[in-house]
Design an enzyme around this catalytic site. Structure first.
Site, short mmCIF file in Angstrom:
data_model
loop_
_atom_site.label_atom_id
_atom_site.label_comp_id
_atom_site.label_asym_id
_atom_site.label_seq_id
_atom_site.Cartn_x
_atom_site.Cartn_y
_atom_site.Cartn_z
N SER A 242 0.84 -1.20 0.00
CA SER A 242 0.00 0.00 0.00
C SER A 242 0.88 1.25 0.00
CB SER A 242 -0.93 0.01 1.23
OG SER A 242 -0.20 -0.21 2.42
N GLU B 220 -0.20 -12.46 -1.59
CA GLU B 220 -1.64 -12.49 -1.85
C GLU B 220 -2.01 -13.76 -2.62
OE1 GLU B 220 -2.89 -8.90 -3.79
OE2 GLU B 220 -1.97 -7.62 -2.26
N GLU C 146 -9.25 -9.77 3.70
CA GLU C 146 -9.57 -8.38 3.34
C GLU C 146 -10.91 -8.27 2.62
OE1 GLU C 146 -6.44 -6.17 1.39
OE2 GLU C 146 -7.75 -4.46 1.04
N ASP D 26 5.29 -7.01 2.50
CA ASP D 26 4.61 -7.58 1.33
C ASP D 26 5.60 -7.94 0.24
OD1 ASP D 26 1.88 -7.74 1.80
OD2 ASP D 26 1.54 -5.61 1.35
O1 KIV Z 1 -0.58 -3.37 1.55
C1 KIV Z 1 -1.18 -3.32 2.63
O2 KIV Z 1 -1.14 -2.34 3.37
C2 KIV Z 1 -1.98 -4.49 3.03
C3 KIV Z 1 -2.91 -4.36 4.18
C4 KIV Z 1 -3.90 -3.30 4.02
C5 KIV Z 1 -3.50 -5.65 4.57
O3 KIV Z 1 -1.86 -5.51 2.42
#
Ligand code: KIV
Length: 301
Positions: A49, A119, A186, A87
């Site tokens: 994000s 994911e 999510e 991530d």
């Molecule tokens: O990228 C992110 O911030 C996320 C969360 C919102 C779960 O994957």
């Protein structure tokens, strides 16, 4: 040696049974990491994000592995207690099990992440298993998958019909079987998130998924109320920090313009021997010994 204060993946897993629920927040730099860590947040997620909230992109798709490593290093440096997970960005793992393993390895070796998140469920079970076998904990992510935004057609609630709901439950179970230690759920209906939570023995961490998960995650800037224009239904604003920032910056602008800031209280003392005052030429005088902008914080140094 002093006992480590660090929150570990076994400790996080145990919280599914023992509670309390897990509080997870995204962070992208050392300063926010330090503040959230001091507040008792259990897990700091360096989410992709960051592409949207830090880089100003419309989706998370442009984030690179190098971006994740850069921000991860900063967050790791600012954190003492919280578990830090990052991530795997778009296209760092979708191309195969080996690229996934290599990307996860770089995240741990170069940034200091304690785990990675990816994911998807059934489709990525082999990737998860291989990364976990290499000694890197993996957090799964089901429901709305922002890296598949163009397939999903937007940031929409997932699992609304029985078939889609069953797929999400199967994804979560596949992740657990592959060795994931926790699973983000999510943007799904609260009843489905509850079913997912019951269907797996690892903690579920909800975002836009109601109150029944084993923990919750919010984007740090969302919970702080940094945006006036963006108010998603699933976000609770625990502060209006955006307003605080704008008001503070406005006050600064006004005081600089009026000359109210800085006063002599914010200035450094005179050099021991003052040089002769320069002739006024119209140019700005530079006094030798004037501290640089990021110079010493006190006269003593
Ligand atoms: O990228 C992110 O911030 C996320 C969360 C919102 C779960 O994957």
């Amino acid at each position: 040696m002093a006992a480590s204060k660090k929150i570990t993946t076994p400790a996080l897993r145990a919280r599914k049974v023992s509670g309390p629920k897990l509080a997870v927040v995204t962070a992208y730099d050392a300063t926010f990491a330090r503040l959230f860590d001091q507040a008792g947040v259990d897990v700091l997620l360096v989410g992709d994000s960051l592409g949207m909230v830090v880089q100003g992109q419309p989706t998370t798709l442009g984030v690179t592995l190098d971006d994740m490593i850069y921000h991860g290093r900063a967050v790791v440096r600012g954190t003492e207690r919280a578990h830090v997970v990052g991530d795997l960005p778009f296209m760092s793992y979708q191309t195969g099990v080996l690229p996934a393993l290599e990307a996860a390895g770089r995240m741990v070796k170069e940034a200091g992440y304690e785990a990675v998140k990816l994911e998807g469920g059934v489709l990525y079970a082999d990737h998860v298993r291989r990364i976990v076998d290499a000694g890197i904990p993996v957090m799964g992510h089901v429901g709305l998958l922002p890296q598949s935004i163009h397939t999903l057609g937007g940031f929409k609630v997932q699992g609304r019909d029985a078939e889609a709901a069953e797929r999400i439950i199967a994804d979560a179970q596949a992740l657990e079987q592959a060795g994931a230690y926790a699973i983000v759920v999510e943007a799904v209906p609260a009843e489905l998130a509850e079913r997912v939570t019951r269907a797996v023995s690892v903690p579920t961490i909800g975002i836009g998924a109601g109150p029944h998960c084993d923990g919750q995650v919010l984007v740090g800037y969302d919970l702080l109320g940094m945006y006036s224009e963006l108010r998603p239904k699933f976000v609770k604003r625990f502060a209006e920090a955006g307003e605080v920032v704008v008001n503070a910056a406005r006050a600064y602008v006004a005081e600089v313009q009026s000359g109210a800031f800085p006063t002599l209280a914010h200035a450094f003392g005179a050099p021991r021997e003052l040089p002769p005052a320069p002739e006024h030429t119209g140019a700005k005088a530079v006094v030798p010994g004037t501290p640089p902008t990021y110079g010493p914080a006190s006269d003593e140094s």
